[in-house]
Each structure stands twice: as structure tokens, then as C-alpha cells.
Motif scaffolding. Structure first.
Motif, PDB file in Angstrom:
ATOM      1  N   GLU A 164      40.568 -97.085  12.853  1.00 16.54           N
ATOM      2  CA  GLU A 164      40.549 -97.018  14.318  1.00 16.54           C
ATOM      3  C   GLU A 164      39.130 -97.224  14.819  1.00 16.54           C
ATOM      4  OE1 GLU A 164      42.381 -94.423  17.987  1.00 16.54           O
ATOM      5  OE2 GLU A 164      41.656 -93.324  16.239  1.00 16.54           O
ATOM      6  N   VAL A 165      38.992 -98.050  15.854  1.00 14.90           N
ATOM      7  CA  VAL A 165      37.693 -98.321  16.460  1.00 14.90           C
ATOM      8  C   VAL A 165      37.830 -98.222  17.974  1.00 14.90           C
ATOM      9  CG1 VAL A 165      36.945 -99.816  14.567  1.00 14.90           C
ATOM     10  CG2 VAL A 165      38.108-100.816  16.552  1.00 14.90           C
ATOM     11  N   LEU A 166      36.693 -98.227  18.632  1.00 13.10           N
ATOM     12  CA  LEU A 166      36.635 -98.167  20.086  1.00 13.10           C
ATOM     13  C   LEU A 166      35.704 -99.270  20.579  1.00 13.10           C
ATOM     14  CD1 LEU A 166      36.804 -96.826  22.964  1.00 13.10           C
ATOM     15  CD2 LEU A 166      34.959 -95.304  22.219  1.00 13.10           C
ATOM     16  N   VAL A 167      36.138 -99.998  21.611  1.00 13.37           N
ATOM     17  CA  VAL A 167      35.262-100.985  22.247  1.00 13.37           C
ATOM     18  C   VAL A 167      35.101-100.587  23.712  1.00 13.37           C
ATOM     19  CG1 VAL A 167      34.801-103.403  22.714  1.00 13.37           C
ATOM     20  CG2 VAL A 167      36.180-102.774  20.721  1.00 13.37           C
ATOM     21  N   VAL A 168      33.865-100.461  24.137  1.00 14.58           N
ATOM     22  CA  VAL A 168      33.546-100.058  25.508  1.00 14.58           C
ATOM     23  C   VAL A 168      33.092-101.279  26.304  1.00 14.58           C
ATOM     24  CG1 VAL A 168      32.081 -98.604  26.961  1.00 14.58           C
ATOM     25  CG2 VAL A 168      32.864 -97.762  24.726  1.00 14.58           C
ATOM     26  N   PHE A 169      33.781-101.536  27.412  1.00 11.73           N
ATOM     27  CA  PHE A 169      33.421-102.629  28.311  1.00 11.73           C
ATOM     28  C   PHE A 169      32.915-102.028  29.618  1.00 11.73           C
ATOM     29  CE2 PHE A 169      36.692-104.283  25.490  1.00 11.73           C
ATOM     30  CZ  PHE A 169      36.136-105.482  25.069  1.00 11.73           C
ATOM     31  N   ARG A 170      31.775-102.527  30.081  1.00  9.61           N
ATOM     32  CA  ARG A 170      31.134-101.969  31.267  1.00  9.61           C
ATOM     33  C   ARG A 170      30.883-103.063  32.295  1.00  9.61           C
ATOM     34  NH1 ARG A 170      25.994-102.535  32.447  1.00  9.61           N
ATOM     35  NH2 ARG A 170      25.000-101.194  34.002  1.00  9.61           N
ATOM     36  N   ALA A 171      31.177-102.759  33.563  1.00  3.68           N
ATOM     37  CA  ALA A 171      30.941-103.728  34.628  1.00  3.68           C
ATOM     38  C   ALA A 171      29.582-103.506  35.289  1.00  3.68           C
ATOM     39  CB  ALA A 171      32.045-103.661  35.671  1.00  3.68           C
ATOM     40  N   ALA A 172      29.350-102.313  35.800  1.00  4.18           N
ATOM     41  CA  ALA A 172      28.122-102.038  36.541  1.00  4.18           C
ATOM     42  C   ALA A 172      27.943-100.538  36.697  1.00  4.18           C
ATOM     43  CB  ALA A 172      28.172-102.698  37.924  1.00  4.18           C
ATOM     44  N   ASP A 173      26.719-100.130  37.013  1.00  8.99           N
ATOM     45  CA  ASP A 173      26.452 -98.712  37.302  1.00  8.99           C
ATOM     46  C   ASP A 173      25.287 -98.625  38.269  1.00  8.99           C
ATOM     47  OD1 ASP A 173      23.799 -97.688  35.719  1.00  8.99           O
ATOM     48  OD2 ASP A 173      24.781 -99.295  34.606  1.00  8.99           O
ATOM     49  N   ALA A 174      25.190 -97.506  38.964  1.00 16.26           N
ATOM     50  CA  ALA A 174      24.101 -97.335  39.936  1.00 16.26           C
ATOM     51  C   ALA A 174      23.933 -95.866  40.313  1.00 16.26           C
ATOM     52  CB  ALA A 174      24.361 -98.163  41.194  1.00 16.26           C
ATOM     53  N   TYR A 175      22.702 -95.502  40.574  1.00 16.41           N
ATOM     54  CA  TYR A 175      22.382 -94.177  41.111  1.00 16.41           C
ATOM     55  C   TYR A 175      22.854 -94.106  42.562  1.00 16.41           C
ATOM     56  CZ  TYR A 175      19.489 -90.406  43.044  1.00 16.41           C
ATOM     57  OH  TYR A 175      19.052 -89.280  43.685  1.00 16.41           O
ATOM     58  N   ILE A 176      23.432 -92.966  42.928  1.00 21.94           N
ATOM     59  CA  ILE A 176      23.919 -92.763  44.295  1.00 21.94           C
ATOM     60  C   ILE A 176      23.152 -91.597  44.921  1.00 21.94           C
ATOM     61  CG2 ILE A 176      25.922 -92.337  45.759  1.00 21.94           C
ATOM     62  CD1 ILE A 176      26.082 -94.926  44.093  1.00 21.94           C
ATOM     63  N   SER A 177      22.407 -91.896  45.989  1.00 21.07           N
ATOM     64  CA  SER A 177      21.626 -90.859  46.677  1.00 21.07           C
ATOM     65  C   SER A 177      22.507 -90.078  47.655  1.00 21.07           C
ATOM     66  CB  SER A 177      20.473 -91.504  47.445  1.00 21.07           C
ATOM     67  OG  SER A 177      19.841 -90.549  48.286  1.00 21.07           O
ATOM     68  N   PRO A 178      22.345 -88.775  47.742  1.00 23.19           N
ATOM     69  CA  PRO A 178      23.115 -87.994  48.711  1.00 23.19           C
ATOM     70  C   PRO A 178      22.810 -88.404  50.151  1.00 23.19           C
ATOM     71  CG  PRO A 178      21.394 -86.640  47.702  1.00 23.19           C
ATOM     72  CD  PRO A 178      21.466 -87.915  46.915  1.00 23.19           C
ATOM     73  N   THR A 179      21.652 -89.021  50.369  1.00 28.85           N
ATOM     74  CA  THR A 179      21.300 -89.455  51.733  1.00 28.85           C
ATOM     75  C   THR A 179      22.186 -90.603  52.214  1.00 28.85           C
ATOM     76  OG1 THR A 179      19.623 -91.016  50.948  1.00 28.85           O
ATOM     77  CG2 THR A 179      18.910 -88.758  51.368  1.00 28.85           C
ATOM     78  N   TRP A 180      22.938 -91.217  51.298  1.00 28.62           N
ATOM     79  CA  TRP A 180      23.819 -92.320  51.676  1.00 28.62           C
ATOM     80  C   TRP A 180      25.124 -91.837  52.304  1.00 28.62           C
ATOM     81  CZ3 TRP A 180      23.535 -95.875  46.701  1.00 28.62           C
ATOM     82  CH2 TRP A 180      22.205 -96.274  46.513  1.00 28.62           C
ATOM     83  N   TYR A 181      25.414 -90.542  52.180  1.00 28.71           N
ATOM     84  CA  TYR A 181      26.655 -89.992  52.727  1.00 28.71           C
ATOM     85  C   TYR A 181      26.414 -89.535  54.169  1.00 28.71           C
ATOM     86  CZ  TYR A 181      27.962 -89.485  47.756  1.00 28.71           C
ATOM     87  OH  TYR A 181      28.230 -89.697  46.429  1.00 28.71           O
ATOM     88  N   PRO A 182      27.134 -90.050  55.142  1.00 28.98           N
ATOM     89  CA  PRO A 182      26.996 -89.551  56.521  1.00 28.98           C
ATOM     90  C   PRO A 182      27.241 -88.049  56.620  1.00 28.98           C
ATOM     91  CG  PRO A 182      28.202 -91.622  56.511  1.00 28.98           C
ATOM     92  CD  PRO A 182      28.041 -91.213  55.071  1.00 28.98           C
ATOM     93  N   SER A 183      28.153 -87.542  55.800  1.00 25.75           N
ATOM     94  CA  SER A 183      28.460 -86.109  55.877  1.00 25.75           C
ATOM     95  C   SER A 183      27.274 -85.247  55.450  1.00 25.75           C
ATOM     96  CB  SER A 183      29.672 -85.786  55.004  1.00 25.75           C
ATOM     97  OG  SER A 183      29.386 -86.031  53.632  1.00 25.75           O
ATOM     98  N   LYS A 184      26.403 -85.793  54.615  1.00 20.41           N
ATOM     99  CA  LYS A 184      25.239 -85.029  54.151  1.00 20.41           C
ATOM    100  C   LYS A 184      24.364 -84.621  55.315  1.00 20.41           C
ATOM    101  CE  LYS A 184      20.743 -84.712  52.832  1.00 20.41           C
ATOM    102  NZ  LYS A 184      19.554 -84.774  53.739  1.00 20.41           N
ATOM    103  N   HIS A 185      24.237 -85.502  56.294  1.00 17.44           N
ATOM    104  CA  HIS A 185      23.340 -85.250  57.418  1.00 17.44           C
ATOM    105  C   HIS A 185      23.919 -84.223  58.395  1.00 17.44           C
ATOM    106  CE1 HIS A 185      20.862 -88.545  55.978  1.00 17.44           C
ATOM    107  NE2 HIS A 185      21.970 -89.252  55.841  1.00 17.44           N
ATOM    108  N   GLU A 186      25.177 -83.872  58.172  1.00 15.81           N
ATOM    109  CA  GLU A 186      25.799 -82.819  58.989  1.00 15.81           C
ATOM    110  C   GLU A 186      25.872 -81.496  58.243  1.00 15.81           C
ATOM    111  OE1 GLU A 186      29.616 -84.260  60.139  1.00 15.81           O
ATOM    112  OE2 GLU A 186      28.825 -86.033  61.176  1.00 15.81           O
ATOM    113  N   THR A 187      26.270 -81.542  56.988  1.00 18.95           N
ATOM    114  CA  THR A 187      26.498 -80.303  56.228  1.00 18.95           C
ATOM    115  C   THR A 187      25.413 -80.019  55.198  1.00 18.95           C
ATOM    116  OG1 THR A 187      27.761 -81.371  54.459  1.00 18.95           O
ATOM    117  CG2 THR A 187      28.968 -80.719  56.457  1.00 18.95           C
TER     118      THR A 187
END
Length: 214
Positions: free
Chosen positions: A72-95
């Protein structure tokens, strides 16, 4: 892989298309020498219930001798990844109740491996892989463009592998667990920053979330 329900992608046809779109995979084996990982391009072919993966490795690479047919083996396929800042959420600026995270899209293919130390098999693997990735070129290269003896020598230096897929697991972490406005904001900002694969996927996730709420 840990997959919360809101990040789960389990549709086989979607995961198979993911593999075709992002075919450079990480082959994880646990052979006689222990854990190993090799990064190689794969071709997804029809066969069995979920398909089969074919690829080739250098003869000098010990992986093909380290595993046994049927392991048995495993193959991992990846498309993309990125850091997500909490400042990008509109709700952050309220709560102010948001923290950083990391978004990504991956598919795991589990299966049984078999080794093909056979020139005819390897030639077929290379020919198919070449046709797939040369198709978009102005003047596609093919094996016949090089001298036969040169190709024959190179083919002797590689070994074919085949993996019968037994299970597919997909995870698309796109902030779907956040409010609709937050998901859409993440998609817009990622796209504007050049992370179009992840950004457009997040925008589709926002559309899906909006449609499910209407």
C-alpha cells in the motif's frame, strides 16, 4: 488526513479531475528501508473502480526495489496553498474574534503499487505522459523526434510503476467555516494578490454557501 465536514471533497469524479489538473504528486512509501517520499509526475488512467496511476522513476532510485508488488502506498496531489490573515475577514473588524490560518487544496490517493521493469511498458508510460503535456505546445515534441538509439538508452535508465487506486480523500480548506462575507473576502483578496487558483476556488465556495443559504 484530518478532514472536517466543511472542508471535505468526496466526489470521485471531482478528485480524479483534480489529479489530472495537478498531476505532480508526492509518492509516499513504507518499504524495507522505512518511510520515503518521491516527487514525480503521474498519469491517471481508467481501470478498476477509481482508476490507476502510472509513472516512472530513475533506475538509480532505490524506491522501486524497496517496495513489493501489492504494497500500500499514498500519493499526495496539491493544487495551491496560502497564508490567510485575520484582517481579511470583515467580521474581524467588528468582533476581533479571528486568528490567522492556512488554506490549501489537496487530494490523497491510496492504492496498491506494482513495479514494471519492462521496456515496452516504460515506453508507453513516457509516450502517454509526453502526449498529455506536449498537447498545448505550438509544435508538440514526441519520442520519434529523437534518435531511436538515444531514446532506447534513456528508457533503460528508468523503471515503470503502477498504482491501482483503492481510496481517494480530498480536502479543500477555503474558509468555508466562516461567514459568507468572510469567505468571499478571502477569495477576492487571494485573487488580487495573484493566488488565482486558491482565490477562485474560495469564490466558488462562497457562491455555493450563498446558494445553500437562499
Amino acid at each position: 488526513m484530518y478532514v472536517p465536514a466543511h472542508f471535505n471533497e468526496s466526489r470521485p469524479e471531482v478528485l480524479q479531475e483534480f489529479i489530472k489538473t495537478y498531476p505532480f504528486g508526492m509518492l509516499v512509501t513504507n518499504g524495507q528501508s522505512g518511510l520515503d517520499a518521491n516527487h514525480i509526475p503521474f498519469e491517471l488512467l481508467e481501470g478498476g473502480e477509481l482508476g490507476k496511476l502510472t509513472a516512472h522513476v530513475a533506475r538509480a532510485n532505490p524506491v522501486w526495489q524497496d517496495v513489493k508488488n501489492g504494497d500500500e502506498v499514498l500519493v499526495v496531489f496539491r493544487a495551491a496553498d496560502a497564508y490567510i490573515s485575520p484582517t481579511w475577514y470583515p467580521s474581524k473588524h467588528e468582533t476581533h474574534k479571528q486568528v490567522p490560518t492556512w488554506n490549501y487544496m489537496v487530494t490523497h490517493a491510496y492504492g496498491k503499487i506494482s513495479i514494471h521493469d519492462d521496456e515496452r511498458y516504460v515506453r508507453g508510460v513516457v509516450a502517454r505522459l509526453t502526449r498529455t503535456h506536449e498537447a498545448a505546445m505550438p509544435k508538440p515534441w514526441k519520442i520519434g523526434d529523437s534518435p531511436a538509439d538515444y531514446i532506447d538508452t534513456l528508457l533503460k535508465a528508468i523503471v515503470g510503476i503502477e498504482i491501482d487506486i483503492t481510496r481517494l480523500v480530498g480536502k479543500n480548506k477555503l474558509s468555508q467555516n466562516k461567514e459568507l462575507r468572510d469567505v468571499r473576502s478571502v477569495g477576492e483578496i487571494l485573487t488580487a494578490r495573484g493566488s488565482t487558483i486558491l482565490g477562485e476556488a474560495a469564490l466558488r465556495a462562497a457562491d455555493d454557501k450563498e446558494n445553500s443559504q437562499s
